[in-house]
Motif scaffolding. Structure first.
Motif, PDB file in Angstrom:
ATOM      1  N   LYS A   9       0.827  -1.214   0.000  1.00  0.00           N
ATOM      2  CA  LYS A   9       0.000   0.000   0.000  1.00  0.00           C
ATOM      3  C   LYS A   9       0.859   1.261   0.000  1.00  0.00           C
ATOM      4  N   ARG A  10       0.254   2.328  -0.541  1.00  0.00           N
ATOM      5  CA  ARG A  10       0.920   3.627  -0.633  1.00  0.00           C
ATOM      6  C   ARG A  10       0.157   4.633   0.212  1.00  0.00           C
ATOM      7  N   GLY A  11       0.897   5.473   0.938  1.00  0.00           N
ATOM      8  CA  GLY A  11       0.219   6.421   1.811  1.00  0.00           C
ATOM      9  C   GLY A  11       0.880   7.779   1.878  1.00  0.00           C
ATOM     10  N   ILE A  12       0.103   8.753   2.342  1.00  0.00           N
ATOM     11  CA  ILE A  12       0.604  10.104   2.600  1.00  0.00           C
ATOM     12  C   ILE A  12       0.290  10.444   4.045  1.00  0.00           C
ATOM     13  N   ILE A  13       1.300  10.900   4.770  1.00  0.00           N
ATOM     14  CA  ILE A  13       1.136  11.293   6.164  1.00  0.00           C
ATOM     15  C   ILE A  13       1.305  12.809   6.265  1.00  0.00           C
ATOM     16  N   PHE A  14       0.219  13.489   6.617  1.00  0.00           N
ATOM     17  CA  PHE A  14       0.252  14.942   6.822  1.00  0.00           C
ATOM     18  C   PHE A  14       0.477  15.231   8.307  1.00  0.00           C
ATOM     19  N   GLY A  15       1.482  16.033   8.636  1.00  0.00           N
ATOM     20  CA  GLY A  15       1.562  16.596   9.975  1.00  0.00           C
ATOM     21  C   GLY A  15       2.647  16.091  10.894  1.00  0.00           C
ATOM     22  N   LEU A  92      -3.367  10.218   6.152  1.00  0.00           N
ATOM     23  CA  LEU A  92      -3.603  10.691   7.516  1.00  0.00           C
ATOM     24  C   LEU A  92      -3.546  12.207   7.553  1.00  0.00           C
ATOM     25  N   HIS A  93      -4.618  12.825   8.070  1.00  0.00           N
ATOM     26  CA  HIS A  93      -4.649  14.265   8.334  1.00  0.00           C
ATOM     27  C   HIS A  93      -4.425  14.455   9.829  1.00  0.00           C
ATOM     28  N   SER A  94      -3.226  14.891  10.187  1.00  0.00           N
ATOM     29  CA  SER A  94      -2.882  15.135  11.589  1.00  0.00           C
ATOM     30  C   SER A  94      -2.413  16.578  11.701  1.00  0.00           C
ATOM     31  N   ILE A  95      -3.360  17.483  11.508  1.00  0.00           N
ATOM     32  CA  ILE A  95      -3.058  18.915  11.422  1.00  0.00           C
ATOM     33  C   ILE A  95      -4.007  19.673  12.341  1.00  0.00           C
TER      34      ILE A  95
END
Length: 285
Positions: A9-15, A92-95
């Motif tokens: 799997k491919r992911g983007i981690i914000f924050g 993931l939105h961790s903002i």
């Protein structure tokens, strides 16, 4: 221990900012479970934080971007798909940030320009992120999008200020967009309502240490740590939760279902002991 829950799997981690960040822990666990990821935060946070160290450790490219800027978000998704070799499986939105909290403006004396910034950074950025991803068709079918929330979206907690309004909006966006994205692409969107956690953002909340102690005494399982939150996020990114969407999921040791616990009552009674008169009656100074 890895179970390969995110293998392929491919992911983007914000924050992710530093080792205190929940996003930092999520990034580490995602790679441990077999995912490839990109990391993104504001250019200032990338310069001043420790995210470059995390990128080196995880072999993850860092993409500086402002999550409140649509063009920056388009760039994040385009670059991430190019770097990772395909559509994104999880985000993931961790903002979250409140200028009013930072400037110690109480809720009944908010600066409304600062309130708009709180909402834009902490909640509307989530809508922008999802809208950009959908228009670009950047999320793979049956993908998973998560944002981190807090129980103050439903209950009033002293000192949480206008961040409570932002979290309420965040959860509403997850429901509204969850219906649309789920219906059209099978993409699920949820929020995780985490225990109070001493992150860099959390440390700015008035009385944070007292809040954490109270929550810990109230929760039958105690406060959930950042590492435990990361584990929960991994499960929500995985195929084990393919039919969970539009939910605000409490990850707080049971705090959200409690009224009063034995540990909290015991501590409360101790405080009264200091104010009893010679007859044993409580004195309310």
């Amino acid at each position: 221990m890895s179970n390969n829950l995110l293998k392929g799997k491919r992911g983007i981690i914000f924050g992710a900012l530093n080792e205190m960040s929940i996003a930092w822990k999520v990034a580490e666990r995602a790679v441990e479970e077999g995912a490839v990821i990109t990391l993104t935060n504001t250019p200032v946070a990338v310069r001043m934080g420790q995210v470059s160290e995390l990128g080196e450790k995880l072999n993850a490219e860092i993409i500086p971007a402002d999550a409140t800027n649509v063009e920056d978000l388009e760039m994040v998704f385009a670059k991430s798909m190019e770097i990772l070799g395909g559509k994104i499986d999880f985000v993931l939105h961790s903002i979250g940030m409140s200028p009013n909290v930072r400037k110690k403006r109480p809720y009944d004396d908010l600066d409304y320009d600062l309130l708009n910034k709180t909402l834009d950074i902490s909640a509307i950025s989530f809508h922008k992120m999802i809208q950009v991803a959908k228009k670009m068709d950047a999320i793979a079918e049956n993908g998973s999008i998560l944002a981190l929330s807090y129980v103050a979206a439903q209950r009033t907690l002293f000192g949480y200020n206008d961040m409570a309004d932002a979290k309420a909006l965040l959860e509403s966006i997850a429901r509204s967009f969850g219906y649309i994205y789920g219906r059209e692409k099978g993409v699920r969107i949820n929020t995780i309502s985490q225990s109070p956690t001493m992150t860099t953002a959390g440390s700015g909340v008035k009385g944070m240490e007292s809040l954490m102690d109270f929550a810990n005494r109230m929760s039958p399982l105690g406060n959930a740590s950042a590492e435990e939150c990361a584990d929960y996020c991994i499960v929500m990114f995985s195929d084990l939760t393919r039919k969970v969407t539009m939910q605000n999921l409490y990850h707080d040791g049971g705090f959200s279902s409690m009224g009063m616990s034995l540990r909290a009552m015991t501590q409360y009674n101790k405080s009264f002991d200091e104010y009893r008169n010679e007859n044993g009656d409580i004195c309310y100074g």
